[in-house]
Design a protein around this motif. Sequence first.
Motif, short mmCIF file in Angstrom:
data_model
loop_
_atom_site.label_atom_id
_atom_site.label_comp_id
_atom_site.label_asym_id
_atom_site.label_seq_id
_atom_site.Cartn_x
_atom_site.Cartn_y
_atom_site.Cartn_z
N MET A 1 19.52 55.74 42.72
CA MET A 1 19.19 55.75 43.92
C MET A 1 19.07 54.47 44.73
N SER A 2 19.47 54.57 46.10
CA SER A 2 19.39 53.27 46.69
C SER A 2 17.98 52.65 47.13
N TYR A 3 17.93 51.25 47.50
CA TYR A 3 16.64 50.84 47.93
C TYR A 3 16.44 51.55 49.17
N ASP A 4 17.22 51.88 50.01
CA ASP A 4 17.02 52.49 51.38
C ASP A 4 16.46 54.02 51.16
N SER A 5 16.84 54.57 50.06
CA SER A 5 16.52 55.89 49.90
C SER A 5 15.19 55.74 49.28
N ALA A 6 14.73 54.84 48.43
CA ALA A 6 13.60 54.78 47.89
C ALA A 6 12.63 54.38 48.88
N LYS A 7 12.97 53.45 49.65
CA LYS A 7 11.95 53.08 51.18
C LYS A 7 11.62 54.46 52.11
N ALA A 8 12.78 55.42 52.13
CA ALA A 8 12.21 56.52 53.01
C ALA A 8 11.49 57.44 52.26
N ALA A 9 11.79 57.56 50.84
CA ALA A 9 10.59 58.38 49.81
C ALA A 9 9.30 57.87 50.00
N PHE A 10 8.88 56.57 50.08
CA PHE A 10 7.63 56.18 50.03
C PHE A 10 7.12 56.33 51.42
N ALA A 11 8.16 56.06 52.48
CA ALA A 11 7.67 56.07 53.89
C ALA A 11 7.34 57.76 54.23
N ASP A 12 7.66 58.68 53.65
CA ASP A 12 7.33 60.12 53.52
C ASP A 12 6.01 60.19 53.26
N TRP A 13 5.24 59.43 52.55
CA TRP A 13 3.74 59.41 52.14
C TRP A 13 3.20 58.47 52.99
N GLY A 14 3.71 57.86 53.94
CA GLY A 14 2.89 56.88 54.72
C GLY A 14 3.06 55.51 54.13
N VAL A 15 3.67 54.92 53.42
CA VAL A 15 3.80 53.74 52.69
C VAL A 15 4.89 52.89 52.92
N ASP A 16 4.64 51.59 53.60
CA ASP A 16 5.81 50.90 53.84
C ASP A 16 6.11 49.83 52.64
N ALA A 17 7.32 50.16 52.00
CA ALA A 17 7.69 49.64 51.04
C ALA A 17 8.10 48.14 51.29
N GLU A 18 8.54 47.44 52.60
CA GLU A 18 8.78 46.36 52.90
C GLU A 18 7.34 45.49 52.86
N ALA A 19 6.46 46.09 53.48
CA ALA A 19 5.13 45.24 53.29
C ALA A 19 4.56 45.20 52.03
N ALA A 20 4.80 45.95 51.10
CA ALA A 20 4.39 45.96 49.69
C ALA A 20 5.11 44.89 48.95
N LEU A 21 6.49 44.84 49.23
CA LEU A 21 7.25 43.61 48.63
C LEU A 21 6.82 42.24 49.22
N ALA A 22 6.53 42.20 50.59
CA ALA A 22 6.21 40.88 51.08
C ALA A 22 4.72 40.50 50.80
N LYS A 23 3.54 41.38 50.32
CA LYS A 23 2.57 41.07 49.61
C LYS A 23 2.61 40.55 48.32
N LEU A 24 3.31 41.61 47.49
CA LEU A 24 3.57 41.11 45.96
C LEU A 24 4.18 39.54 46.15
N ALA A 25 5.04 39.18 47.08
CA ALA A 25 5.69 37.97 47.05
C ALA A 25 4.59 36.80 47.10
N GLU A 26 3.33 37.09 47.77
CA GLU A 26 2.25 36.26 47.76
C GLU A 26 1.21 35.95 46.76
N ILE A 27 1.37 36.95 45.84
CA ILE A 27 0.48 36.97 44.68
C ILE A 27 0.68 36.05 43.34
#
Length: 412
Positions: free
Chosen positions: A1-27
Amino acid sequence: MSYDSAKAAFADWGVDAEAALAKLAEIPISMHCWQGDDVVGFEKKSGSSGGGIQATGNHPGRARTPDELRADLEFSYSMIPGNHRLNLHACYLDTDQNPDRDEIEFNHFAPWVDWAKDQGLGLDFNPTFFAHAKADDNLTLSHPDAGIRDFWIEHGKRSRDIAAQMGRVLGSPVVNNVWVPDGYKDTPVDRFAPRKRLELSLNAMMGMPHDKAQMLDAVESKLFGIGVEACTVGSHEFYMGYAIRNHTLLCLDMGHFHPTENVADKLTSVALSVDEILLHVSRPMRWDSDHVILLDDKIMQMAQELVSADLLDRTHIGLDFFDATISRTAAWVIGTRNMQKALLRALLAPWEQLKSAENQLNFTTRLVVTEEIKDLPYGVVWEEFCNRKSVATGKTLADELVRYQASVEARS
Protein backbone atom coordinates in the motif's frame (compact mmCIF):
# COMPACT_ATOMS: atom_id res chain seq x y z
CA MET A 1 0.00 0.00 0.00
CA SER A 2 1.23 3.51 -0.78
CA TYR A 3 1.43 6.24 1.83
CA ASP A 4 -1.27 8.23 0.01
CA SER A 5 -3.63 5.24 0.28
CA ALA A 6 -2.80 4.82 3.96
CA LYS A 7 -3.36 8.51 4.58
CA ALA A 8 -6.79 8.22 2.93
CA ALA A 9 -7.65 5.20 5.09
CA PHE A 10 -6.96 7.20 8.24
CA ALA A 11 -8.81 10.21 6.84
CA ASP A 12 -11.94 8.02 6.56
CA TRP A 13 -11.83 7.85 10.38
CA GLY A 14 -11.26 11.59 10.71
CA VAL A 15 -7.53 11.25 11.43
CA ASP A 16 -4.91 13.51 9.82
CA ALA A 17 -1.83 11.35 9.21
CA GLU A 18 0.29 14.37 8.29
CA ALA A 19 -0.51 16.06 11.59
CA ALA A 20 0.42 12.83 13.41
CA LEU A 21 3.80 12.67 11.66
CA ALA A 22 4.48 16.33 12.43
CA LYS A 23 3.68 15.80 16.11
CA LEU A 24 5.78 12.63 16.35
CA ALA A 25 8.78 14.51 14.95
CA GLU A 26 8.54 16.93 17.89
CA ILE A 27 8.68 14.28 20.64
CA PRO A 28 12.19 13.62 21.99
CA ILE A 29 12.99 10.31 23.66
CA SER A 30 15.74 10.37 26.30
CA MET A 31 17.85 7.31 25.56
CA HIS A 32 19.75 5.91 28.55
CA CYS A 33 23.54 5.60 28.37
CA TRP A 34 23.70 2.58 30.69
CA GLN A 35 22.31 0.11 28.13
CA GLY A 36 25.60 0.45 26.23
CA ASP A 37 27.92 -0.86 28.94
CA ASP A 38 25.70 -2.85 31.33
CA VAL A 39 25.61 -0.09 34.00
CA VAL A 40 29.36 -0.27 34.65
CA GLY A 41 30.29 3.39 34.20
CA PHE A 42 33.74 4.94 33.81
CA GLU A 43 34.87 5.65 37.35
CA LYS A 44 38.44 4.67 38.10
CA LYS A 45 37.73 3.56 41.66
CA SER A 46 37.24 -0.12 42.37
CA GLY A 47 33.67 -1.24 42.10
CA SER A 48 31.32 -2.18 44.90
CA SER A 49 27.95 -3.85 45.14
CA GLY A 50 25.35 -2.94 42.57
CA GLY A 51 22.87 -1.58 45.08
CA GLY A 52 19.91 -3.29 43.43
CA ILE A 53 21.25 -2.85 39.87
CA GLN A 54 22.05 -5.93 37.81
CA ALA A 55 22.63 -6.52 34.11
CA THR A 56 22.45 -10.12 32.98
CA GLY A 57 24.61 -11.58 30.20
CA ASN A 58 28.00 -11.13 28.58
CA HIS A 59 27.25 -10.56 24.89
CA PRO A 60 30.39 -9.35 23.10
CA GLY A 61 30.75 -5.68 22.21
CA ARG A 62 30.26 -3.86 25.51
CA ALA A 63 31.54 -0.27 25.40
CA ARG A 64 34.64 0.03 27.60
CA THR A 65 35.44 3.73 27.23
CA PRO A 66 33.49 6.96 26.76
CA ASP A 67 34.65 7.12 23.13
CA GLU A 68 33.36 3.61 22.43
CA LEU A 69 30.07 4.39 24.12
CA ARG A 70 29.67 7.60 22.12
CA ALA A 71 30.42 5.73 18.88
CA ASP A 72 27.73 3.17 19.74
CA LEU A 73 25.30 5.95 20.55
CA GLU A 74 26.00 7.77 17.29
CA PHE A 75 25.25 4.63 15.31
CA SER A 76 22.08 4.00 17.30
CA TYR A 77 20.77 7.53 16.86
CA SER A 78 21.41 7.22 13.11
CA MET A 79 18.92 4.32 13.09
CA ILE A 80 16.25 6.21 15.06
CA PRO A 81 14.11 8.86 13.31
CA GLY A 82 13.80 12.29 14.93
CA ASN A 83 15.83 14.42 17.34
CA HIS A 84 16.38 12.95 20.78
CA ARG A 85 18.25 13.16 24.08
CA LEU A 86 20.80 11.21 26.10
CA ASN A 87 20.23 10.31 29.73
CA LEU A 88 23.62 10.28 31.48
CA HIS A 89 24.43 8.84 34.91
CA ALA A 90 27.02 10.51 37.13
CA CYS A 91 29.23 7.40 37.07
CA TYR A 92 29.84 8.00 33.35
CA LEU A 93 32.25 10.88 33.84
CA ASP A 94 34.92 11.37 31.17
CA THR A 95 38.13 12.60 32.82
CA ASP A 96 41.71 11.59 33.64
CA GLN A 97 41.07 12.65 37.22
CA ASN A 98 39.79 10.34 39.92
CA PRO A 99 37.11 12.21 41.89
CA ASP A 100 34.92 10.51 44.44
CA ARG A 101 31.17 10.99 44.08
CA ASP A 102 31.17 14.00 46.44
CA GLU A 103 33.89 15.68 44.35
CA ILE A 104 32.45 15.54 40.81
CA GLU A 105 32.35 18.77 38.81
CA PHE A 106 31.06 19.96 35.47
CA ASN A 107 34.49 19.67 33.83
CA HIS A 108 34.42 15.90 34.45
CA PHE A 109 31.50 15.72 32.01
CA ALA A 110 32.52 18.46 29.59
CA PRO A 111 33.40 15.98 26.78
CA TRP A 112 29.84 14.66 26.94
CA VAL A 113 28.42 18.17 26.70
CA ASP A 114 30.67 19.04 23.75
CA TRP A 115 29.65 15.83 22.02
CA ALA A 116 25.94 16.40 22.68
CA LYS A 117 26.19 19.93 21.30
CA ASP A 118 27.94 18.63 18.18
CA GLN A 119 25.30 15.91 17.73
CA GLY A 120 22.36 18.23 18.34
CA LEU A 121 21.24 16.22 21.37
CA GLY A 122 19.75 17.31 24.66
CA LEU A 123 21.07 15.78 27.88
CA ASP A 124 19.45 14.52 31.05
CA PHE A 125 21.32 13.54 34.22
CA ASN A 126 21.18 11.26 37.26
CA PRO A 127 23.23 11.23 40.47
CA THR A 128 24.54 7.69 41.01
CA PHE A 129 23.58 6.43 44.47
CA PHE A 130 24.63 2.81 43.91
CA ALA A 131 27.77 0.72 43.22
CA HIS A 132 29.85 2.50 45.86
CA ALA A 133 31.33 1.50 49.21
CA LYS A 134 29.13 4.05 50.98
CA ALA A 135 26.05 2.37 49.49
CA ASP A 136 26.92 -1.18 50.52
CA ASP A 137 24.34 -1.12 53.33
CA ASN A 138 21.66 -0.34 50.71
CA LEU A 139 21.19 2.93 52.59
CA THR A 140 22.36 6.32 51.32
CA LEU A 141 20.29 9.44 51.95
CA SER A 142 18.37 7.60 54.69
CA HIS A 143 21.42 6.08 56.39
CA PRO A 144 21.47 6.44 60.19
CA ASP A 145 25.11 7.60 59.95
CA ALA A 146 25.06 11.37 59.39
CA GLY A 147 28.50 11.24 57.75
CA ILE A 148 27.28 8.87 55.06
CA ARG A 149 24.15 10.96 54.52
CA ASP A 150 26.29 14.08 54.15
CA PHE A 151 28.48 12.33 51.55
CA TRP A 152 25.45 11.52 49.43
CA ILE A 153 23.84 14.92 49.97
CA GLU A 154 26.98 16.53 48.59
CA HIS A 155 26.93 14.15 45.63
CA GLY A 156 23.34 15.16 44.95
CA LYS A 157 24.11 18.87 45.22
CA ARG A 158 27.00 18.56 42.80
CA SER A 159 24.87 16.54 40.38
CA ARG A 160 22.22 19.28 40.37
CA ASP A 161 24.90 21.91 39.71
CA ILE A 162 26.35 19.85 36.87
CA ALA A 163 22.91 19.30 35.35
CA ALA A 164 22.13 23.01 35.51
CA GLN A 165 25.39 23.88 33.77
CA MET A 166 24.65 21.29 31.10
CA GLY A 167 21.25 22.86 30.53
CA ARG A 168 22.74 26.34 30.32
CA VAL A 169 25.36 25.32 27.73
CA LEU A 170 22.94 23.27 25.63
CA GLY A 171 20.02 25.69 25.89
CA SER A 172 17.64 22.92 26.98
CA PRO A 173 16.53 22.05 30.54
CA VAL A 174 18.19 18.91 31.92
CA VAL A 175 16.00 16.59 33.96
CA ASN A 176 18.03 15.59 37.03
CA ASN A 177 16.43 12.44 38.38
CA VAL A 178 17.02 11.13 41.91
CA TRP A 179 16.68 7.43 42.65
CA VAL A 180 18.23 5.83 45.72
CA PRO A 181 18.39 2.09 46.52
CA ASP A 182 17.59 2.60 50.21
CA GLY A 183 15.72 -0.15 52.00
CA TYR A 184 15.87 -3.31 54.10
CA LYS A 185 16.18 -6.97 53.17
CA ASP A 186 14.16 -8.08 56.19
CA THR A 187 11.25 -6.43 57.93
CA PRO A 188 12.29 -3.26 59.81
CA VAL A 189 10.79 -2.28 63.13
CA ASP A 190 10.88 1.45 62.31
CA ARG A 191 9.89 2.63 58.84
CA PHE A 192 9.21 6.21 59.84
CA ALA A 193 12.75 7.17 60.91
CA PRO A 194 14.49 6.31 57.62
CA ARG A 195 11.76 8.02 55.62
CA LYS A 196 12.13 11.14 57.73
CA ARG A 197 15.90 11.02 57.21
CA LEU A 198 15.37 10.63 53.46
CA GLU A 199 13.05 13.64 53.38
CA LEU A 200 15.49 15.82 55.31
CA SER A 201 18.38 14.72 53.08
CA LEU A 202 16.39 15.52 49.94
CA ASN A 203 15.52 18.93 51.36
CA ALA A 204 19.19 19.63 52.08
CA MET A 205 20.23 18.36 48.65
CA MET A 206 17.63 20.38 46.74
CA GLY A 207 17.71 23.48 48.91
CA MET A 208 19.54 25.62 46.37
CA PRO A 209 17.08 26.78 43.68
CA HIS A 210 18.07 26.49 40.02
CA ASP A 211 16.62 28.11 36.94
CA LYS A 212 14.01 25.70 35.56
CA ALA A 213 15.05 26.74 32.07
CA GLN A 214 18.31 24.90 32.84
CA MET A 215 17.48 22.09 35.29
CA LEU A 216 14.38 20.23 36.48
CA ASP A 217 14.38 18.10 39.64
CA ALA A 218 12.70 14.69 39.52
CA VAL A 219 12.25 11.97 42.15
CA GLU A 220 11.75 8.26 41.43
CA SER A 221 10.11 5.58 43.54
CA LYS A 222 10.48 1.81 43.55
CA LEU A 223 8.45 -1.10 44.87
CA PHE A 224 11.45 -3.17 45.93
CA GLY A 225 14.88 -4.25 44.75
CA ILE A 226 17.59 -6.82 45.34
CA GLY A 227 18.52 -6.67 49.00
CA VAL A 228 15.59 -4.43 49.92
CA GLU A 229 12.75 -6.89 49.48
CA ALA A 230 11.04 -6.09 52.80
CA CYS A 231 10.98 -2.29 52.71
CA THR A 232 11.87 0.38 50.18
CA VAL A 233 12.29 3.73 51.91
CA GLY A 234 11.50 5.73 48.76
CA SER A 235 8.12 4.19 48.00
CA HIS A 236 5.62 5.52 45.48
CA GLU A 237 3.56 7.13 48.23
CA PHE A 238 6.64 8.76 49.72
CA TYR A 239 7.78 10.33 46.47
CA MET A 240 4.34 11.27 45.21
CA GLY A 241 3.80 13.25 48.40
CA TYR A 242 7.28 14.73 48.17
CA ALA A 243 6.83 15.78 44.55
CA ILE A 244 3.50 17.46 45.29
CA ARG A 245 4.82 19.32 48.33
CA ASN A 246 8.08 20.40 46.73
CA HIS A 247 6.98 20.94 43.12
CA THR A 248 9.39 18.48 41.56
CA LEU A 249 8.75 16.13 38.67
CA LEU A 250 7.51 12.68 39.65
CA CYS A 251 9.21 9.79 37.85
CA LEU A 252 7.05 6.78 37.03
CA ASP A 253 9.23 3.81 36.08
CA MET A 254 7.24 1.00 34.48
CA GLY A 255 9.40 -1.59 36.25
CA HIS A 256 9.02 -0.11 39.72
CA PHE A 257 5.51 -1.24 40.55
CA HIS A 258 3.74 -4.52 41.13
CA PRO A 259 3.63 -6.57 37.90
CA THR A 260 -0.17 -6.50 37.89
CA GLU A 261 -0.35 -2.70 38.14
CA ASN A 262 -1.06 -0.69 35.00
CA VAL A 263 1.40 2.20 35.16
CA ALA A 264 -0.37 3.94 32.27
CA ASP A 265 -3.40 4.27 34.52
CA LYS A 266 -1.33 6.32 36.99
CA LEU A 267 -0.56 9.10 34.51
CA THR A 268 -3.86 10.97 34.67
CA SER A 269 -4.08 10.49 38.43
CA VAL A 270 -0.72 12.06 39.22
CA ALA A 271 -1.17 14.69 36.50
CA LEU A 272 -3.89 16.26 38.65
CA SER A 273 -1.33 16.94 41.38
CA VAL A 274 2.08 17.48 39.73
CA ASP A 275 2.94 19.89 36.95
CA GLU A 276 5.27 17.58 35.02
CA ILE A 277 5.98 13.86 34.87
CA LEU A 278 9.09 11.88 34.04
CA LEU A 279 8.58 8.44 32.49
CA HIS A 280 11.08 5.62 32.56
CA VAL A 281 9.74 3.20 29.97
CA SER A 282 10.78 -0.39 30.50
CA ARG A 283 9.44 -3.94 30.30
CA PRO A 284 9.35 -5.80 33.62
CA MET A 285 8.92 -9.47 32.81
CA ARG A 286 8.53 -10.38 36.48
CA TRP A 287 9.58 -7.36 38.51
CA ASP A 288 12.13 -4.65 37.71
CA SER A 289 13.95 -6.84 35.18
CA ASP A 290 14.32 -4.03 32.62
CA HIS A 291 13.82 -5.96 29.39
CA VAL A 292 13.93 -4.17 26.03
CA ILE A 293 10.65 -2.49 25.12
CA LEU A 294 8.31 -4.40 22.83
CA LEU A 295 5.43 -2.89 20.91
CA ASP A 296 3.04 -4.56 23.34
CA ASP A 297 -0.22 -3.60 25.04
CA LYS A 298 1.43 -1.92 28.03
CA ILE A 299 3.55 0.37 25.87
CA MET A 300 0.64 1.22 23.61
CA GLN A 301 -1.59 1.95 26.61
CA MET A 302 1.08 4.31 27.95
CA ALA A 303 1.23 6.15 24.64
CA GLN A 304 -2.56 6.28 24.40
CA GLU A 305 -2.83 7.90 27.82
CA LEU A 306 -0.19 10.48 26.93
CA VAL A 307 -1.99 11.44 23.72
CA SER A 308 -5.65 11.13 24.71
CA ALA A 309 -5.14 13.10 27.96
CA ASP A 310 -2.98 15.72 26.21
CA LEU A 311 -0.03 15.03 28.53
CA LEU A 312 2.79 15.02 25.97
CA ASP A 313 3.82 18.60 26.71
CA ARG A 314 3.95 17.83 30.45
CA THR A 315 5.77 14.51 30.22
CA HIS A 316 9.47 13.78 29.70
CA ILE A 317 9.83 10.35 28.09
CA GLY A 318 12.96 8.43 29.06
CA LEU A 319 13.94 4.79 28.66
CA ASP A 320 15.36 2.44 31.29
CA PHE A 321 16.30 -1.06 30.23
CA PHE A 322 19.59 -2.94 30.00
CA ASP A 323 20.02 -6.36 28.45
CA ALA A 324 23.53 -7.77 28.16
CA THR A 325 22.38 -10.98 26.42
CA ILE A 326 21.90 -9.27 23.04
CA SER A 327 23.50 -6.57 20.92
CA ARG A 328 23.39 -3.43 23.03
CA THR A 329 23.01 -1.12 20.07
CA ALA A 330 20.17 -3.23 18.67
CA ALA A 331 18.47 -2.99 22.08
CA TRP A 332 18.67 0.82 21.98
CA VAL A 333 17.40 1.04 18.42
CA ILE A 334 14.52 -1.41 18.69
CA GLY A 335 13.42 -0.19 22.12
CA THR A 336 13.41 3.49 21.16
CA ARG A 337 11.69 2.87 17.84
CA ASN A 338 9.00 0.83 19.60
CA MET A 339 8.29 3.76 21.91
CA GLN A 340 7.94 5.96 18.83
CA LYS A 341 5.73 3.42 17.07
CA ALA A 342 3.43 3.33 20.10
CA LEU A 343 3.21 7.11 20.10
CA LEU A 344 2.45 7.15 16.38
CA ARG A 345 -0.38 4.66 16.81
CA ALA A 346 -1.82 6.81 19.58
CA LEU A 347 -1.53 9.94 17.44
CA LEU A 348 -3.40 8.14 14.63
CA ALA A 349 -6.44 7.26 16.77
CA PRO A 350 -9.82 9.01 16.31
CA TRP A 351 -9.94 10.33 19.87
CA GLU A 352 -12.82 12.77 19.35
CA GLN A 353 -15.06 9.99 18.08
CA LEU A 354 -14.03 7.61 20.84
CA LYS A 355 -14.46 10.18 23.62
CA SER A 356 -17.81 11.28 22.23
CA ALA A 357 -19.09 7.71 22.26
CA GLU A 358 -17.82 7.17 25.81
CA ASN A 359 -19.35 10.41 27.11
CA GLN A 360 -22.69 9.31 25.66
CA LEU A 361 -22.26 5.94 27.39
CA ASN A 362 -22.27 4.35 23.95
CA PHE A 363 -19.85 1.60 24.83
CA THR A 364 -20.80 -0.46 21.79
CA THR A 365 -19.49 2.19 19.41
CA ARG A 366 -16.40 2.63 21.58
CA LEU A 367 -15.72 -1.11 21.32
CA VAL A 368 -16.38 -1.31 17.57
CA VAL A 369 -14.14 1.65 16.74
CA THR A 370 -11.38 0.54 19.09
CA GLU A 371 -11.24 -2.88 17.44
CA GLU A 372 -11.71 -1.83 13.81
CA ILE A 373 -8.91 0.73 13.82
CA LYS A 374 -6.47 -2.01 14.79
CA ASP A 375 -6.52 -3.04 11.12
CA LEU A 376 -5.45 0.36 9.81
CA PRO A 377 -2.06 0.56 7.97
CA TYR A 378 0.08 1.98 10.78
CA GLY A 379 3.19 0.35 9.37
CA VAL A 380 2.90 2.28 6.12
CA VAL A 381 2.75 5.59 8.00
CA TRP A 382 5.73 4.58 10.14
CA GLU A 383 7.73 3.69 7.03
CA GLU A 384 6.90 7.10 5.55
CA PHE A 385 8.16 8.76 8.74
CA CYS A 386 11.43 6.82 8.58
CA ASN A 387 11.86 7.58 4.86
CA ARG A 388 11.43 11.30 5.49
CA LYS A 389 14.08 11.10 8.22
CA SER A 390 16.40 8.99 6.00
CA VAL A 391 16.34 6.08 8.46
CA ALA A 392 16.36 2.41 7.53
CA THR A 393 13.41 0.05 8.00
CA GLY A 394 12.71 -3.65 7.60
CA LYS A 395 15.43 -5.91 6.23
CA THR A 396 17.76 -2.96 5.65
CA LEU A 397 17.54 -2.04 9.33
CA ALA A 398 18.15 -5.64 10.40
CA ASP A 399 21.22 -5.85 8.16
CA GLU A 400 22.62 -2.57 9.54
CA LEU A 401 22.19 -3.75 13.14
CA VAL A 402 24.00 -7.01 12.38
CA ARG A 403 26.77 -5.18 10.49
CA TYR A 404 27.47 -2.78 13.36
CA GLN A 405 27.42 -5.52 15.97
CA ALA A 406 29.98 -7.45 13.94
CA SER A 407 32.23 -4.37 13.95
CA VAL A 408 32.38 -4.29 17.77
CA GLU A 409 32.45 -8.04 18.50
CA ALA A 410 36.21 -7.98 19.19
CA ARG A 411 35.79 -5.83 22.30
CA SER A 412 36.53 -7.77 25.45
